[in-house]
Design a protein around this motif. Sequence first.
Motif, PDB file in Angstrom:
ATOM      1  N   ASP A  93       0.828  -1.204   0.000  1.00 34.00           N
ATOM      2  CA  ASP A  93       0.000   0.000   0.000  1.00 34.00           C
ATOM      3  C   ASP A  93       0.870   1.266   0.000  1.00 34.00           C
ATOM      4  O   ASP A  93       1.957   1.280   0.583  1.00 34.00           O
ATOM      5  CB  ASP A  93      -0.888   0.029   1.252  1.00 34.00           C
ATOM      6  CG  ASP A  93      -2.083  -0.893   1.104  1.00 34.00           C
ATOM      7  OD1 ASP A  93      -2.222  -1.510   0.024  1.00 34.00           O
ATOM      8  OD2 ASP A  93      -2.859  -1.001   2.071  1.00 34.00           O
ATOM      9  N   ASP A 135      -2.783   6.817   4.999  1.00 31.83           N
ATOM     10  CA  ASP A 135      -3.063   6.205   3.709  1.00 31.83           C
ATOM     11  C   ASP A 135      -2.924   7.305   2.656  1.00 31.83           C
ATOM     12  O   ASP A 135      -3.631   8.301   2.698  1.00 31.83           O
ATOM     13  CB  ASP A 135      -4.494   5.642   3.734  1.00 31.83           C
ATOM     14  CG  ASP A 135      -4.798   4.843   2.489  1.00 31.83           C
ATOM     15  OD1 ASP A 135      -4.390   5.285   1.397  1.00 31.83           O
ATOM     16  OD2 ASP A 135      -5.449   3.792   2.625  1.00 31.83           O
ATOM     17  N   THR A 136      -1.989   7.134   1.702  1.00 33.60           N
ATOM     18  CA  THR A 136      -1.728   8.220   0.746  1.00 33.60           C
ATOM     19  C   THR A 136      -2.963   8.521  -0.105  1.00 33.60           C
ATOM     20  O   THR A 136      -3.236   9.686  -0.420  1.00 33.60           O
ATOM     21  CB  THR A 136      -0.553   7.843  -0.176  1.00 33.60           C
ATOM     22  OG1 THR A 136       0.552   7.494   0.646  1.00 33.60           O
ATOM     23  CG2 THR A 136      -0.180   9.001  -1.084  1.00 33.60           C
ATOM     24  N   GLU A 137      -3.715   7.486  -0.451  1.00 36.02           N
ATOM     25  CA  GLU A 137      -4.846   7.708  -1.351  1.00 36.02           C
ATOM     26  C   GLU A 137      -5.994   8.456  -0.665  1.00 36.02           C
ATOM     27  O   GLU A 137      -6.470   9.459  -1.164  1.00 36.02           O
ATOM     28  CB  GLU A 137      -5.367   6.382  -1.884  1.00 36.02           C
ATOM     29  CG  GLU A 137      -4.807   6.068  -3.270  1.00 36.02           C
ATOM     30  CD  GLU A 137      -5.140   4.655  -3.687  1.00 36.02           C
ATOM     31  OE1 GLU A 137      -6.317   4.269  -3.572  1.00 36.02           O
ATOM     32  OE2 GLU A 137      -4.219   3.949  -4.106  1.00 36.02           O
ATOM     33  N   THR A 138      -6.418   7.938   0.482  1.00 35.43           N
ATOM     34  CA  THR A 138      -7.562   8.560   1.152  1.00 35.43           C
ATOM     35  C   THR A 138      -7.136   9.683   2.079  1.00 35.43           C
ATOM     36  O   THR A 138      -7.934  10.556   2.420  1.00 35.43           O
ATOM     37  CB  THR A 138      -8.332   7.521   1.984  1.00 35.43           C
ATOM     38  OG1 THR A 138      -7.453   7.033   3.003  1.00 35.43           O
ATOM     39  CG2 THR A 138      -8.804   6.370   1.127  1.00 35.43           C
TER      40      THR A 138
END
Lengths: 361, 395
Positions: free
Chosen positions: B272, B367-370
């Motif tokens: 992730d 979390d880089t995405e969220t």
Amino acid sequence: MTDTRDSPQSDDSNGREDRTTATDSRAERFRSSSGLRADGGRETTESDRAAIFEGSQDAELDRGPFQQWAANSIENPERVYRGMFYVAAIFFLFTTLFPFYWLLMVALTPEGQLQDIIFTPNGFNPGAFIEVFQVIPFHWYVFNSFVIATASTILVLVVGSLAGYAFGRLEFPGKTPLLLLVLVISFFPPAAFFIPLNDLFNTSFFMLEPITGDGTLYNTPGAMVLPLSAIFMPLAIFILTTFYAQIPDGLEDAARVEGTTRLGALFRVIIPLSAPGVATAGVLTFIAVYNEFFFSFLMTDGQPQNWAPILEGILAYQGQYEVMYNLMAAASIIGVIPVAILVVVAQEKIVSGLTAGALKE
Amino acid sequence: MARVRLENITKRYGEETAVDGISLEVEDGEFVTFVGPSGCGKSTTMETVAGLTQPSEGDVYIGDDKVTKLAPKDRGVAMVFQNIALFPHMDVYENISFGLRLRKYDDEEVRRRVEQAADIVQLEGMLDRMPAEMSGGQQQRVGIARAIVRNPDVFLMDEPLANLDAKLRVHMRTELQRLHRELNATIIYVTHDQAEAMTMSNRIAVLNDGKLQQIAPPLVCYNEPTNLFVAGFIGSPSMNFAEGELDENGVQTPNFHIELDPATVPNASVGDAVTLGVRPEDVHLSAYADSLNQPTAPIDARSDVLEPMGDEVFVYLLLAEDAERTMDEDPASSSGQLLMSVTPDTDIEAEQDVDVVLDRSKIHLFDTETGDALTHDITDQSEREPGTTATEADS
């Protein structure tokens, strides 16, 4: 205005003089110091430099009076502007005030000698100013006009304030088209409305009977207040819109949180802060209604008890066989007085109102 | 005094959504600050509480009453404005008593309460002045007096200190805290200045893009930010971020590797994309590593610029030889650079090779995405409970 512009100007010219004297003395010092060296070549340069300093004075000697005046004007344009200001001011004062002067001359001249007025009254009859009230009840006409103008002004200010608030402070669909519509209506010549309105005001309405007797508006103040208010409303709406739009939103928000409704905020905060604009709109409306001719002449039968305005009063000195011009002139002067007083009282506010409306911060 | 409850407040201006489903509750007597960058919807949210703006959706409750449709004057709120908004045509006395006079209090009562309010904000003897004759700080005190004189249920303050100069701002900050203590008032305060939010509030509501990011006590927002935005917004200078990837041995960023057991990171698995965050004061020179409970392995760096602030020194570290010096407003957030704060007596100079360690108990993983926080502590033994006190707005 001229005062404030003058003082920095004179400061500036003083400064310029100081600077030239400073340069001169520097040049002199330089010359004397170079003299000590006994250097011929250097001496020449110094005299050249001195010639440059004196150059402008030499040139002036060759000029004729007109050229000299032109040169002075270029050098010191303030003087020309001031001269032009006086010329223009005197011209406007003359064109504005001369008719009043002439009215006064006519009023003071006894009847029968009116043909030979040059620049002074042909005789002296101040009694004309009393006679106007004796011949007809002129004060009654003045009162009628005053009531009609005051009622119209109040109506215009109240309705115009509500409209100005909506146009100036709210966002709603169709705002610009509506404002343009108001403007377009003001373009119609008032005469275009006259025939339908006259017809309407001569129609008897059942619910008006308790108020006007015969149920029509003809021969009542309403016949003049309603159309005249409508005609002068657009101008007031435009003036008030501009002013109300400039009051910061925060002040209205503060008033509403503190305990007013939007309407309360309008009357307690926005209108008091827009006093110059309200005064301007009010005075312009008052003067316009007071001076109005067309509706005032046709909406009553000319009797003072039927709310005939001042205009009918002045025309009442015109009989079938003679016209009392001196009394007409005296009545005209008396008629101007209320407006003159109003303008003098409100003058300061009007001036700031007319200019503040134009300059948006 | 009363509680304030916002339920799913949404405000749309045409296509634009200024406030997006904000729900929160302000307790009786609590000082809650709405903080966020400009345009995040904090002022609009407050205006819906005041009643100056109607929400497109959602309801506002003050006490037990639903006030969504009530006019501002009927809500029992008082407001202090950023532009102060004193009525320029009234003197101080008339300004303060404006609301009381509208409510038809008798003259004696009005005078008594105005004098009391003026006393609280230290405006004695200035009641007959016009607002234009006063300094900015005095004007704002009149604004506050106008709010407290009506003894409202809720105080709303919309950046009341923003237009004051820096020194006065700090002074007024303490005055407002004193006022909150004396009046035991429910206060909702809007600011874009996270220092004001940190120093005054019982709880901070961090807003961004019209959404509530986190509402929590200041130190919880600071120590356990619920996502990348809160982590970057709260704290000055802001947190260092390094984007990386979770692998079997830990977190690999472009310039360094932090060892940890990926199984201990909740809601994340190997592979992730994660963002590592660490505050400048949790970066230390490896010489001081002994003083830490669990330092990370040393990271090679080179000091670039020193900023002595008096009580501390900010050191801008370059992690790679070819690290680009960005001209961002927030240099610490770009990978390849690391901002470290050290005490002034630390032996360090510009353009010097140094080894630094990070405090494992203070490392945050996101979390880089969220952008959501995964953990706020990567020490080995201790239990990890990420953001239990933090509330998520849009979950």
